[in-house]
Structure formats: C-alpha cells, structure tokens
Design a protein around this motif. Structure first.
Motif, PDB file in Angstrom:
ATOM      1  N   ASP A   1     -10.468   4.326  -3.768  1.00  0.00           N
ATOM      2  CA  ASP A   1      -9.340   3.433  -3.510  1.00  0.00           C
ATOM      3  C   ASP A   1      -9.014   2.728  -4.824  1.00  0.00           C
ATOM      4  OD1 ASP A   1      -9.583   4.152  -0.871  1.00  0.00           O
ATOM      5  OD2 ASP A   1     -10.684   2.340  -0.285  1.00  0.00           O
TER       6      ASP A   1
ATOM      7  N   GLU B   1       0.854  -1.188   0.000  1.00  0.00           N
ATOM      8  CA  GLU B   1       0.000   0.000   0.000  1.00  0.00           C
ATOM      9  C   GLU B   1       0.891   1.239   0.000  1.00  0.00           C
ATOM     10  OE1 GLU B   1      -3.437   2.038   2.807  1.00  0.00           O
ATOM     11  OE2 GLU B   1      -3.245  -0.162   2.720  1.00  0.00           O
TER      12      GLU B   1
ATOM     13  N   ASP C   1     -13.564  15.387  -7.674  1.00  0.00           N
ATOM     14  CA  ASP C   1     -13.504  15.321  -6.210  1.00  0.00           C
ATOM     15  C   ASP C   1     -14.024  14.007  -5.637  1.00  0.00           C
ATOM     16  OD1 ASP C   1     -12.345  17.862  -6.031  1.00  0.00           O
ATOM     17  OD2 ASP C   1     -14.321  18.835  -6.022  1.00  0.00           O
ATOM     18  N   SER C   2     -14.447  13.060  -6.490  1.00  0.00           N
ATOM     19  CA  SER C   2     -14.763  11.733  -5.968  1.00  0.00           C
ATOM     20  C   SER C   2     -13.502  11.154  -5.323  1.00  0.00           C
ATOM     21  CB  SER C   2     -15.227  10.798  -7.097  1.00  0.00           C
ATOM     22  OG  SER C   2     -16.485  11.153  -7.589  1.00  0.00           O
ATOM     23  N   ARG C   3     -13.692  10.464  -4.202  1.00  0.00           N
ATOM     24  CA  ARG C   3     -12.561   9.873  -3.501  1.00  0.00           C
ATOM     25  C   ARG C   3     -12.649   8.361  -3.653  1.00  0.00           C
ATOM     26  NH1 ARG C   3     -10.415  14.069  -0.683  1.00  0.00           N
ATOM     27  NH2 ARG C   3      -9.031  12.774   0.585  1.00  0.00           N
TER      28      ARG C   3
ATOM     29  N   THR D   1      -3.572   2.261  -3.444  1.00  0.00           N
ATOM     30  CA  THR D   1      -3.597   3.617  -2.888  1.00  0.00           C
ATOM     31  C   THR D   1      -5.026   3.919  -2.459  1.00  0.00           C
ATOM     32  OG1 THR D   1      -1.743   4.462  -4.188  1.00  0.00           O
ATOM     33  CG2 THR D   1      -3.325   6.078  -3.372  1.00  0.00           C
ATOM     34  N   ARG D   2      -5.173   4.369  -1.231  1.00  0.00           N
ATOM     35  CA  ARG D   2      -6.507   4.618  -0.691  1.00  0.00           C
ATOM     36  C   ARG D   2      -6.791   6.123  -0.617  1.00  0.00           C
ATOM     37  NH1 ARG D   2      -8.095  -0.405   1.061  1.00  0.00           N
ATOM     38  NH2 ARG D   2      -6.428  -1.777   1.825  1.00  0.00           N
ATOM     39  N   ASN D   3      -8.060   6.435  -0.754  1.00  0.00           N
ATOM     40  CA  ASN D   3      -8.550   7.805  -0.536  1.00  0.00           C
ATOM     41  C   ASN D   3      -7.930   8.810  -1.518  1.00  0.00           C
ATOM     42  OD1 ASN D   3     -10.444   9.246   0.957  1.00  0.00           O
ATOM     43  ND2 ASN D   3      -8.886  10.090   2.317  1.00  0.00           N
TER      44      ASN D   3
ATOM     45  N   THR E   1      -8.081  11.382  -4.727  1.00  0.00           N
ATOM     46  CA  THR E   1      -9.105  12.343  -5.172  1.00  0.00           C
ATOM     47  C   THR E   1      -9.023  12.528  -6.685  1.00  0.00           C
ATOM     48  OG1 THR E   1      -8.933  13.534  -3.086  1.00  0.00           O
ATOM     49  CG2 THR E   1      -9.977  14.689  -4.918  1.00  0.00           C
TER      50      THR E   1
ATOM     51  N   THR F   1       1.182   5.695  -0.884  1.00  0.00           N
ATOM     52  CA  THR F   1       0.528   6.973  -1.152  1.00  0.00           C
ATOM     53  C   THR F   1       0.976   7.451  -2.531  1.00  0.00           C
ATOM     54  OG1 THR F   1       2.323   8.281  -0.217  1.00  0.00           O
ATOM     55  CG2 THR F   1       0.582   7.540   1.294  1.00  0.00           C
TER      56      THR F   1
ATOM     57  N   ALA G   1     -13.869   5.353  -1.855  1.00  0.00           N
ATOM     58  CA  ALA G   1     -13.149   5.337  -0.573  1.00  0.00           C
ATOM     59  C   ALA G   1     -14.160   5.308   0.569  1.00  0.00           C
ATOM     60  CB  ALA G   1     -12.260   6.558  -0.467  1.00  0.00           C
TER      61      ALA G   1
END
Length: 598
Positions: A572, A486, A568-570, A517-519, A521, A488, A598
């Motif tokens: 994973d 995982e 702006d959708s979040r 990668t989580r969250n 944008t 960033t 996410a």
C-alpha cells in the motif's frame, strides 16, 4: 514488514458525500477526484470552485483598501513631482530584495522623463547590520539630502528608527507584513502599510513583504494612469510583469498559498515562462529551470529562491537588486553565476552544520529527550547565514518547531521555523513576557528571527519547554499523514495531473494532495540510489507501462525496510502524483510519502 517509516503510524483519509461530489463534478466537467478535493478545501460552491480553478488578475484586491495607502501614495507623488531623492530601505532575503526592486521600478516609472526621480536603496548586510532599520543609515540618508524613506519587508517594530527619522526631518513610510507589537502599537511614521496592523480593512492579511510593496507599487501606478489606454496597459502588461517577482517572494517566504497569495503565485508563475529581463532569465538558466514553460512552485522554492537568498546569507544582497535591475545581459550572467557559486558555498556550510545537528538529534533520541514541543539547538560553529535553513531541516527531521542559534561576541543570534498548529511568534513572545529575554525579535506564526545574550539561551530553552509541554500531544499528532483520496493505478492519468496543476500552486494553506493506492504489485525489487533514495517499479493491473515511485533522502531505517521488498511484493502506498517535465522521458511518476505491506 511494519510501516516503512517510523515517523508515522496513521494515514487519515477524509470522505465526502458521493452525491455532492458527483454534482460538483458534473457542473465543473471535472474528474470526480478533483471535485472531491475541492469540497475538502471548502469549495463546494460551484462559483467559488470555478474562481479557484481559474485565478485571474481581477481576483486581486484594490490596494487602496489598505490602511495608510492614501497617505503613502500622496507623499510619493509629491516627492516625484519635486524630483526629491527617495531612499528605499530593504532587507537581505528574497522578500526584501524583490520588494526593493518592485518599488524602485514603480516609482521610476511614474516620474516624468524630463525630471527623473533619484530612487536610492539600502539593503543591509546580514552580519554587520542585522535585520531591521538602523539609525546610522537614516542619519547618512538625511545628510545626503534624502527627505523620504520607504521601508520594505521591515519596520513594523522599528520604533527607535521611526523616532530618529522624525528628529532628522525624514518622512517615513513603513511597508511590512510582520506582526506588530500589540502591546506597543505601530511606529510613529507618516504612513504604515501592513495588513496585519489593527483596524486595517484589507480583506487578506497574510501577504509577504514583497506583496505589500507590490500593493504600494500598484497604487502609485494606478494613480498615474490617466487614460483608458494607460489603465489597460497597467492591467494587461505592467501588473502581470510585476507579479513574476512577487510570486517568487510569496513562494520563498512560505506564507499561506491561499486566497490572494495563491492568485499572485499562480499568475506570477505563468508570467515566468520565457522571461525577458536579463537578470531573471540568467538566474533561471544557472538554476537549470527551463524558460520555455512556466516553472513549478517547487522549482522556485528549491532552485531559484536559494540562489537569491545566498547573496544575503553569504555576501551582499545588493547584488540581487542589481541583478533584477540591470539591462545588460553580460552583467546579468556574471551576477547570476556569482549567486550560483555563493549558493554552492552555502550548501557546503549548511551540510557541515547539518551533520553535527544529526548527531545531536540522534543523541537526544537515544536519551529519550526529543520530547519538547519546541527544540532549541545552539553552537558557536554555525554560520549565521544558514540558521533559517537549519531550523527548517530540524523541523523536517523531527516534525517539531525548532530554534537554531549561533554565538558571536557574547550574543546569540537565531532563527526559528514551525509546524501547523504551533504559533512560533506567540511562543517566543510568551517567553519574553515572563521576563526580559531578547534584545530583538520578530516574525510570524511559521518563522521568527531574534537575538539575545548568550548567557540567556538556557533560560530560553527552559521557558519554551514550559510553554510547549501542554502542546506536545498536538505536535505529535501533527505527524499523521493526511491523505485526500484513494485511487487505483489505472485512475492515474494525464488528465488528472492537468487538473491537479490547476489546483496549484501548492504550499502552506493549499497543500498538495496525497493519494493512497492499495495492493500495488512491484514489477522488480526495490532499488536504493546513492545510499539515500528509493525507487520502486509498480506493475499496472492492465499490463500498461510500469509506474515509478520515488522516495527522496530517506532515513537508514526506511532504506533497510524497503531493501526487503522483492519482485511481486504487494504494498500500500501514500504518494503525490507528478507528470514528468522531461520531454525525453514523458510519463507519470509517484513521489513516495509512505508505504506498507498490503
């Protein structure tokens, strides 16, 4: 929004001991992510990890360790000394044609210039002759004065051909990589070279056919090198040059890219930068593979190999041998262009069949019958030359092993492809052992070829369903996405991609890492390209340039879900990391595997 794909529900993520990861990263001076990947691959020992990251020609095993090699080298040496004509009996795919070129080139190199050896070759026609050695070809060879026949990428189950060769006074050397028939043994030949045969001490068993032919080539070239200068030239120039074609065959034949295969592929890809041989250079040019850098395994698999295979699928594979042997750039360009056109023809025929297969698969899904562990699909309309490709496409669409067949004059001819955990040759062998089924069959864990009377196809389907049902749960679970680490978005750097490149080439047995990668944008709404591809622009948390995430050839359901994503959708993401090869548009991009809100 649920998962953007209905094929998987699970992202499995392995963890490793952080202290062990940090220790290995310190020793190797590599990023923590790379140390994590190495430990996952069983390379926690720094020496083993260093060898993995730095493959060299010294990592190739001694070909003389292979059972039958001494007898084969001695017989070839006698033939060359006496200027005997030799026949190389090849095959019509990438593996067989490149093997033919390699062995012919090696034998001709050891012959004295004043007494050249005539090395002929026969590459069978896929439709007229089919796979394997034919007794009629051996008879014609004997009549023409041939006394030594060497098979490449075929012959391990050629019992009738071996008996015919002996009756004709032919010495037969079999080089192959397919699995022998354990119940019968090996053919009665002067020498059989196959690391898969019983009692062969060779330490690596999963070479492709061209690699086995390369081992014989290496052995006869080494035996002919009498001085330190000749031995140095062999190691520094000749063997690396041979590895170009061996790498192409290794990647194309889908053998595990681990152990010696990975060394062969890595060194061969390195040598493919700026090729000198006119045919190879022309082929890379029509395939739009740059010659100013080493190609990737993906470029070999999806651009170079299909054009080589197209000759055997659609016309005569001997054109490939001629392409790689010619020294005339104009002739090479014409042959490469012919292969390019044949590949276009192949793609059109393949697409027509795929359209019909997709309709059939959708019907099976709607009826709830897409459940067997092994699918068997047949039609009278499908071209024999594309059956293997179609089987691969069915596997991609269903995550199940598949056999695809066509019918001709009362015979069904088929090819099969499989997935990890389902040994396809074992499956069709079990089907045959229940009662005679096939007129011929062979292959290995991941790919098979066969023929049988058309009226036995339903029996084949029934037996494979019975064989595969106990494995259905294993097949279904194999669709879970195995993720490696995982990260960033800020951890995605050129340094990391450079290290990932050193961990390649990737394939079966050395799969390319998948990251999570989580969250993340979205910097813009999702874009649908050509009604089948998805493109996402990801905003970097540090305000850096956007990162593109691309998903290729997605299903209608996939595209519909992704079309709901807005700025702006979040989300994973599960993806593979790439450095763009185009110098005009540098940067990093993500190959999208899966995504979720996410």
């Amino acid at each position: 929004m649920p998962s953007a794909t209905t094929a998987t529900e699970l992202w499995s993520l392995k963890t490793e001991d952080p202290a062990q990861v940090e220790q290995l990263a310190t020793v190797l001076a590599c990023p923590l992510t790379i140390a994590h990947l190495l430990i996952q691959r069983g390379l926690a020992d720094p020496a083993a990890a260093h060898t993995y990251l730095n493959p060299s020609i010294d990592d190739l095993h001694d070909p003389m360790l292979m059972l039958g090699m001494s007898a084969a080298v001695e017989r070839i040496q006698r033939a060359v000394a006496a200027s005997e004509p030799i026949l190389i009996y090849g095959d019509y795919d990438v593996d067989g044609t490149t093997a033919t070129v390699l062995l012919k080139t090696a034998i001709e190199r050891i012959a004295p210039k004043d007494k050249p050896t005539q090395v002929r070759y026969h590459v069978p026609h896929r439709l007229r002759e089919g796979y394997g050695m034919q007794t009629t070809v051996l008879g014609d060879a004997a009549e023409s004065g041939i006394r030594l026949v060497i098979s490449v990428d075929t012959g391990i189950r050629a019992f009738a051909a071996a008996r015919e060769a002996r009756s004709l006074g032919l010495d037969l050397i079999v080089t192959d990589h397919h699995l022998p028939d354990e119940a019968v043994g090996i053919p009665d030949a002067l020498a059989v070279i196959n690391p898969m045969q019983a009692n062969c001490p060779y330490p690596f068993k999963h070479l492709c056919g061209a690699a086995v032919a390369f081992k014989l080539s290496h052995a006869i070239l080494a035996a002919a090198a009498q001085t330190d200068e000749q031995r140095s030239k062999l190691k520094q120039a000749l063997i690396p040059s041979f590895l170009k074609l061996v790498a192409i065959a290794t990647i194309a034949d889908s053998v595990p890219l681990e152990g010696e295969n990975r060394v062969i592929a890595a060194l061969g890809l390195r040598e493919l930068r700026n090729p000198v041989q006119p045919g190879l250079r022309a082929l890379m040019q029509v395939a739009q593979v740059p010659t100013d850098r080493s190609p990737s395994a993906t470029e070999v698999a999806f651009r170079i190999a299909p054009r080589i295979n197209a000759a055997g699928r659609m016309d005569v594979a001997s054109d490939v041998v001629e392409l790689f042997l010619t020294r005339d750039p104009a002739h090479a360009a014409a042959l490469a262009e012919k292969l390019h056109r044949l590949n276009d023809d192949r793609r059109a025929i393949e697409q027509q069949a795929l359209d019909a297969i997709d309709v059939r698969l959708e019907a099976l899904r709607s009826l709830g019958e897409l459940t067997p562990a092994c699918l068997v699909l047949d039609s009278t309309d499908w071209h024999r030359g594309v059956l293997g490709i179609l089987a691969s496409r069915v596997v991609e669409r269903t995550s199940r092993p598949a056999l695809v067949l066509t019918h001709e004059d009362g015979q069904a001819h088929g090819s099969g492809r499989s997935i990890p955990g389902f040994h396809l040759l074992d499956a069709i062998t079990a089907a045959d052992n229940t009662g005679p089924l096939f007129t011929r069959f062979g292959g290995h864990a991941h790919a098979v070829g066969f023929s049988l009377p058309s009226d036995r196809v339903e029996l084949l389907r029934t037996r494979l369903e019975s064989y595969g049902l106990p494995l259905s749960s294993e097949v279904t679970s194999a669709t879970a996405i195995e993720c490696d680490a995982e990260l960033t978005l800020t951890e995605l750097t050129y340094e990391l991609t450079n290290w990932l490149e050193r961990c390649g080439p990737y394939g079966i047995g050395n799969r390319e890492p998948i990251f999570i990668t989580r969250n993340a944008t979205l910097a813009a709404p999702a874009r649908i390209i050509k009604d089948k591809h998805i493109c996402l622009d990801l905003a970097q948390p540090n305000g850096g340039p956007r990162l593109s995430a691309l998903g290729w050839s997605r299903s209608t359901d996939w595209l519909a879900r992704c079309a709901e994503l807005t700025k702006d959708s979040r989300i994973d993401l599960a993806y593979r990391l790439r450095a763009k090869n185009n110098p005009q548009y540098p940067g990093l991009e993500l190959e999208l595997i899966d995504l979720r809100l996410a």
